[in-house]
Design a protein around this motif. Structure first.
Motif, short mmCIF file in Angstrom:
data_model
loop_
_atom_site.label_atom_id
_atom_site.label_comp_id
_atom_site.label_asym_id
_atom_site.label_seq_id
_atom_site.Cartn_x
_atom_site.Cartn_y
_atom_site.Cartn_z
N GLN A 282 0.83 -1.23 0.11
CA GLN A 282 0.04 -0.10 0.11
C GLN A 282 0.93 1.11 0.14
O GLN A 282 1.74 1.36 0.91
N PHE A 283 0.62 2.21 -0.82
CA PHE A 283 1.15 3.42 -0.94
C PHE A 283 0.55 4.72 -1.58
O PHE A 283 -0.61 4.21 -2.34
N SER A 284 0.64 5.71 -1.25
CA SER A 284 0.17 6.96 -1.73
C SER A 284 1.01 7.26 -3.13
O SER A 284 1.96 7.21 -3.40
N LYS A 285 0.03 7.87 -4.11
CA LYS A 285 0.68 8.22 -5.32
C LYS A 285 -0.38 9.30 -5.92
O LYS A 285 -1.41 9.36 -5.85
N VAL A 286 0.28 10.36 -6.40
CA VAL A 286 -0.40 11.37 -7.30
C VAL A 286 -0.18 11.01 -8.71
O VAL A 286 1.03 10.80 -9.06
N GLU A 287 -1.26 11.14 -9.46
CA GLU A 287 -1.22 10.53 -10.93
C GLU A 287 -1.64 11.58 -11.98
O GLU A 287 -2.79 12.23 -11.62
N MET A 288 -1.14 11.48 -13.04
CA MET A 288 -1.47 12.49 -14.27
C MET A 288 -2.11 11.56 -15.35
O MET A 288 -1.73 10.73 -15.52
N VAL A 289 -3.20 12.02 -15.88
CA VAL A 289 -3.64 11.15 -17.06
C VAL A 289 -4.20 12.32 -17.85
O VAL A 289 -4.69 13.45 -17.71
N LYS A 290 -4.07 11.98 -19.36
CA LYS A 290 -4.24 12.82 -20.33
C LYS A 290 -5.02 12.05 -21.44
O LYS A 290 -5.03 11.05 -21.71
N TYR A 291 -6.12 12.94 -22.09
CA TYR A 291 -6.82 12.45 -23.14
C TYR A 291 -6.32 13.29 -24.36
O TYR A 291 -6.60 14.76 -24.19
N ALA A 292 -5.93 13.08 -25.38
CA ALA A 292 -5.14 13.61 -26.37
C ALA A 292 -5.86 13.30 -27.74
O ALA A 292 -6.15 11.91 -27.95
N THR A 293 -5.62 13.86 -28.85
CA THR A 293 -5.76 13.37 -30.16
C THR A 293 -4.49 12.77 -30.63
O THR A 293 -3.61 12.94 -30.18
N PRO A 294 -4.53 11.86 -31.64
CA PRO A 294 -3.44 10.98 -32.13
C PRO A 294 -2.33 12.06 -32.59
O PRO A 294 -1.16 11.70 -32.60
N GLU A 295 -2.64 13.19 -33.10
CA GLU A 295 -1.75 14.00 -33.74
C GLU A 295 -0.88 14.73 -32.56
O GLU A 295 0.47 15.27 -32.79
N THR A 296 -1.57 14.70 -31.46
CA THR A 296 -0.89 15.68 -30.40
C THR A 296 -0.29 14.49 -29.17
O THR A 296 0.28 15.14 -28.31
N GLY A 297 -0.66 13.40 -29.30
CA GLY A 297 -0.35 12.39 -28.19
C GLY A 297 1.06 12.34 -27.62
O GLY A 297 1.41 12.47 -26.60
N PHE A 298 1.97 12.18 -28.45
CA PHE A 298 3.45 12.23 -28.16
C PHE A 298 3.96 13.43 -27.71
O PHE A 298 4.85 13.54 -26.87
N ALA A 299 3.56 14.76 -28.28
CA ALA A 299 3.97 15.99 -27.66
C ALA A 299 3.40 16.04 -26.30
O ALA A 299 4.10 16.79 -25.43
N GLU A 300 2.14 15.55 -26.13
CA GLU A 300 1.59 15.53 -24.70
C GLU A 300 2.43 14.72 -23.87
O GLU A 300 2.39 15.13 -22.60
N LEU A 301 2.77 13.71 -24.36
CA LEU A 301 3.83 12.69 -23.61
C LEU A 301 5.30 13.70 -22.96
O LEU A 301 5.29 13.45 -21.66
N GLU A 302 5.75 14.39 -23.86
CA GLU A 302 6.83 15.11 -23.47
C GLU A 302 6.64 16.02 -22.46
O GLU A 302 7.25 16.50 -21.38
#
Length: 434
Positions: A282-302
């Motif tokens: 058991q541990f605590s975590k702050v998580e990030m999630v994004k929804y993006a278009t295929p055209e911008t997905g990898f830029a959003e990863l960076e």
């Protein structure tokens, strides 16, 4: 889940990708099932067409008073219905086997993901900060599993007493440090455009299937008697917030964050990081999630990686970024960066965040699409991304070890002092406040 049409039309690429991922792939069985499915669909369509034609003829015959002829045709329709029932049952069985097969197949690695066998083949992208030279300061650094109990902020024995091994208790300023880290991380992400959510710590099977924890990784999950599962990460809930929905392109990218407790069986991790609070149930975590278009997905990863780096930079913790190779990326991921923080107890860097672009792999499983009338008709699957922002326990271990002082105290990072109520030093019996 991979698109069946894509797999059918790119069998060589799929075979090579699975080999690079060290994943099993029975191309021959897929082709056999796919052919059987298509044959069954053709038979269904032919039988349905014949039935429709005959049904129209029956109406004409009855209108013309040809009752005997109509009865003979009705008999053929009944036979078609029986035959159609059998064909449909075979097609459904093949559909089920194909779906089960595809549900167990990992995502296709992106072309920019380095090819490699395991973690030893992960190239380093960059480093930030310089680890402290404790020898130059004249003392030997302690591991957090020693320093924490000495300061009475971490109690491993009571964690075992209350639950079992790989659980721990935080007390006093240890508990406050955990809370401070969570609040600090969330505030940083919200300031950078993320919407904060509070989500359940339990999830149903459909939700976990959407993010691909099920069915393949059920052994890593804690399951309740009621059939729900304790979540291993807030990614599960944040990604499925829009399951079964069609979003507008104008809404994207959506940027979400959440703090949750996380629960993992850690099956198969015997002997790995068993000391301290690095690998626990058991541990605590702050998580990030994004929804993006295929055209911008990898830029959003960076950009997501930069958001995770921002936390470590504000805490002034040395770290490095590595790009995971094909043999080390997660099941749903097409491309992943890991952030590894410097931990003196290992005299090495240790993972503290993993940021991934999952392309449309999870969206296909969870049925999350978007529409953009100016660009295409109908709707398409969007891209999902997730990243730790950060794992709180590991961040605490990094703070304890990197900020320890020769007298056995811990200096509180400047960024956390306001969240610690002005406490600047953690020491055994008292605190020094600003």
């Amino acid at each position: 889940m991979l698109d069946i049409k894509f797999v059918r039309e790119n069998q060589d690429a799929v075979r090579e990708a699975m080999e690079n991922r060290n994943a099993s792939w029975d191309a021959a069985r897929f082709s056999e099932l796919d052919e059987s499915r298509r044959e069954a669909i053709q038979q269904e369509e032919a039988l349905q067409a014949e039935r429709n034609t005959l049904s129209k003829e029956i109406g004409k015959m009855m209108g013309a008073g040809q009752k005997d002829e109509a009865e003979a045709v009705k008999e053929r329709v009944r036979a078609i219905n029986d035959e159609l029932s059998g064909v449909s049952a075979r097609r459904e069985a093949v559909d089920g086997e194909l779906r089960a097969m595809l549900m167990s197949v990992p995502n296709m690695p992106d072309a920019t993901t380095p090819v490699g066998a395991d973690e030893n083949d992960n190239p380093e992208v960059r480093r930030w900060g310089t680890p402290r030279d404790f020898a130059a300061e004249g003392f030997e650094p302690k591991a957090h599993w020693d320093l924490g109990p000495e300061l009475d902020i971490i109690d491993f024995d009571r964690g075992v007493k209350l639950a079992e091994s790989r659980f721990y208790v935080l007390g006093g300023l240890g508990a406050r440090l955990e809370r401070a880290l969570i609040s600090f991380m969330l505030d940083q992400h919200v300031a950078r455009g993320y919407k904060e959510w509070w989500v359940p710590a339990l999830a149903n099977a459909a939700t976990l299937t959407g993010t691909a924890q099920l069915p393949k990784f059920e052994g890593d999950l804690f399951k309740t008697t009621g059939g729900l599962y304790l979540i291993p990460t807030a990614e599960v809930q944040l990604t499925n917030l829009h399951a079964g929905e069609v979003l507008d392109a104008s809404q994207l990218p959506l940027k979400y964050c959440a703090f949750t407790p996380c629960f993992r069986e850690e099956a198969g991790s015997a002997g790995r990081d068993t000391r301290g609070i690095i690998r626990v149930h058991q541990f605590s975590k702050v998580e990030m999630v994004k929804y993006a278009t295929p055209e911008t997905g990898f830029a959003e990863l960076e950009a997501m990686v930069e958001d995770a780096e921002n936390i470590l930079q504000k805490l002034e913790l040395p770290y490095r970024v590595i790009s995971l190779c094909t043999g080390d990326i997660g099941f749903s991921s097409a491309k992943t960066y890991d952030l590894e923080v410097w931990l003196p107890c290992y005299n090495d860097y240790k993972e503290i965040s993993s940021c991934s672009c999952c392309t449309d792999f999870q969206a296909r499983r969870a049925n999350i699409k978007y529409r953009d009338p100016d660009s295409f008709k109908g709707s398409r699957y969007l891209y999902t991304l997730n990243g730790s922002g950060l794992a709180v326990g590991r961040t605490m271990a990094a703070v304890i070890e990197n900020y320890q002082q020769p007298d056995g105290t811990i200096r509180v990072p400047d960024a956390l002092v306001p969240y610690m109520g002005g406490v600047t030093v953690i020491e055994p019996e008292a605190v020094v406040t600003a």
